[in-house]
Design a protein around this motif. Sequence first.
Motif, PDB file in Angstrom:
ATOM      1  N   ASP A 182       0.858  -1.177   0.000  1.00 44.06           N
ATOM      2  CA  ASP A 182       0.000   0.000   0.000  1.00 44.06           C
ATOM      3  C   ASP A 182       0.897   1.232   0.000  1.00 44.06           C
ATOM      4  O   ASP A 182       1.449   1.606   1.026  1.00 44.06           O
ATOM      5  N   GLU A 242     -12.367   1.767   7.277  1.00 44.89           N
ATOM      6  CA  GLU A 242     -11.522   2.558   8.166  1.00 44.89           C
ATOM      7  C   GLU A 242     -12.184   2.779   9.527  1.00 44.89           C
ATOM      8  O   GLU A 242     -11.525   2.808  10.558  1.00 44.89           O
ATOM      9  N   GLN A 291       6.249  -3.029   5.527  1.00 44.58           N
ATOM     10  CA  GLN A 291       5.020  -3.719   5.144  1.00 44.58           C
ATOM     11  C   GLN A 291       5.293  -5.202   4.866  1.00 44.58           C
ATOM     12  O   GLN A 291       4.518  -6.069   5.273  1.00 44.58           O
ATOM     13  N   ARG A 299       0.147   4.254  -0.242  1.00 42.81           N
ATOM     14  CA  ARG A 299      -0.444   5.422   0.408  1.00 42.81           C
ATOM     15  C   ARG A 299      -0.463   5.301   1.931  1.00 42.81           C
ATOM     16  O   ARG A 299      -0.902   6.209   2.615  1.00 42.81           O
ATOM     17  N   SER A 300       0.011   4.197   2.463  1.00 36.12           N
ATOM     18  CA  SER A 300      -0.123   3.943   3.903  1.00 36.12           C
ATOM     19  C   SER A 300       0.806   4.784   4.764  1.00 36.12           C
ATOM     20  O   SER A 300       0.548   4.961   5.948  1.00 36.12           O
ATOM     21  N   THR A 310       7.908   0.461   2.667  1.00 38.88           N
ATOM     22  CA  THR A 310       7.591  -0.764   1.929  1.00 38.88           C
ATOM     23  C   THR A 310       8.227  -1.990   2.573  1.00 38.88           C
ATOM     24  O   THR A 310       7.577  -3.022   2.734  1.00 38.88           O
ATOM     25  N   VAL A 320       3.655   3.745   5.555  1.00 40.61           N
ATOM     26  CA  VAL A 320       4.540   2.748   6.156  1.00 40.61           C
ATOM     27  C   VAL A 320       5.562   2.328   5.107  1.00 40.61           C
ATOM     28  O   VAL A 320       5.197   2.028   3.965  1.00 40.61           O
TER      29      VAL A 320
END
Length: 131
Positions: free
Chosen positions: A7, A108, A17, A9-10, A14, A12
């Motif tokens: 993701d 969400e 993740q 857009r998170s 890569t 976090v």
Amino acid sequence: MFAYRIDRRSGVATYVQIVQQTKQALRLGLLDVGDQLPTAREVVAATAINPNTVLKAYRELEREGLVEARRGQGTFVRQALGRADHNGLRTDLAAWASRARAEGLEREDALALAAAVLDEHFPQGHEGDAG
């Protein structure tokens, strides 16, 4: 075979993740001792990320003792994470998620509600304290 979902857009990193998803797969029994992780080349082909990012994640997992790299063969799960049979809990959670959706919660919103309840029952810094 296990596949990673990135993701972008998170917010976090890569590689984090990948580490988190691997640990989650170990906890849920999707990966077990002896299983091979996707090769860096396979992850890059599926996610269009830099191969060094995959290797960084795998090195972190190796540093934690969860996987081991075997030269010329790939990266294999070395240690499972504590898990038990969660079928009953999964069924209850699925029913809760269905109810939340029926009541109009977006993903969400449901995640925020679940996180708040988990924070109440699993406070940070009090491992094993069920509240």
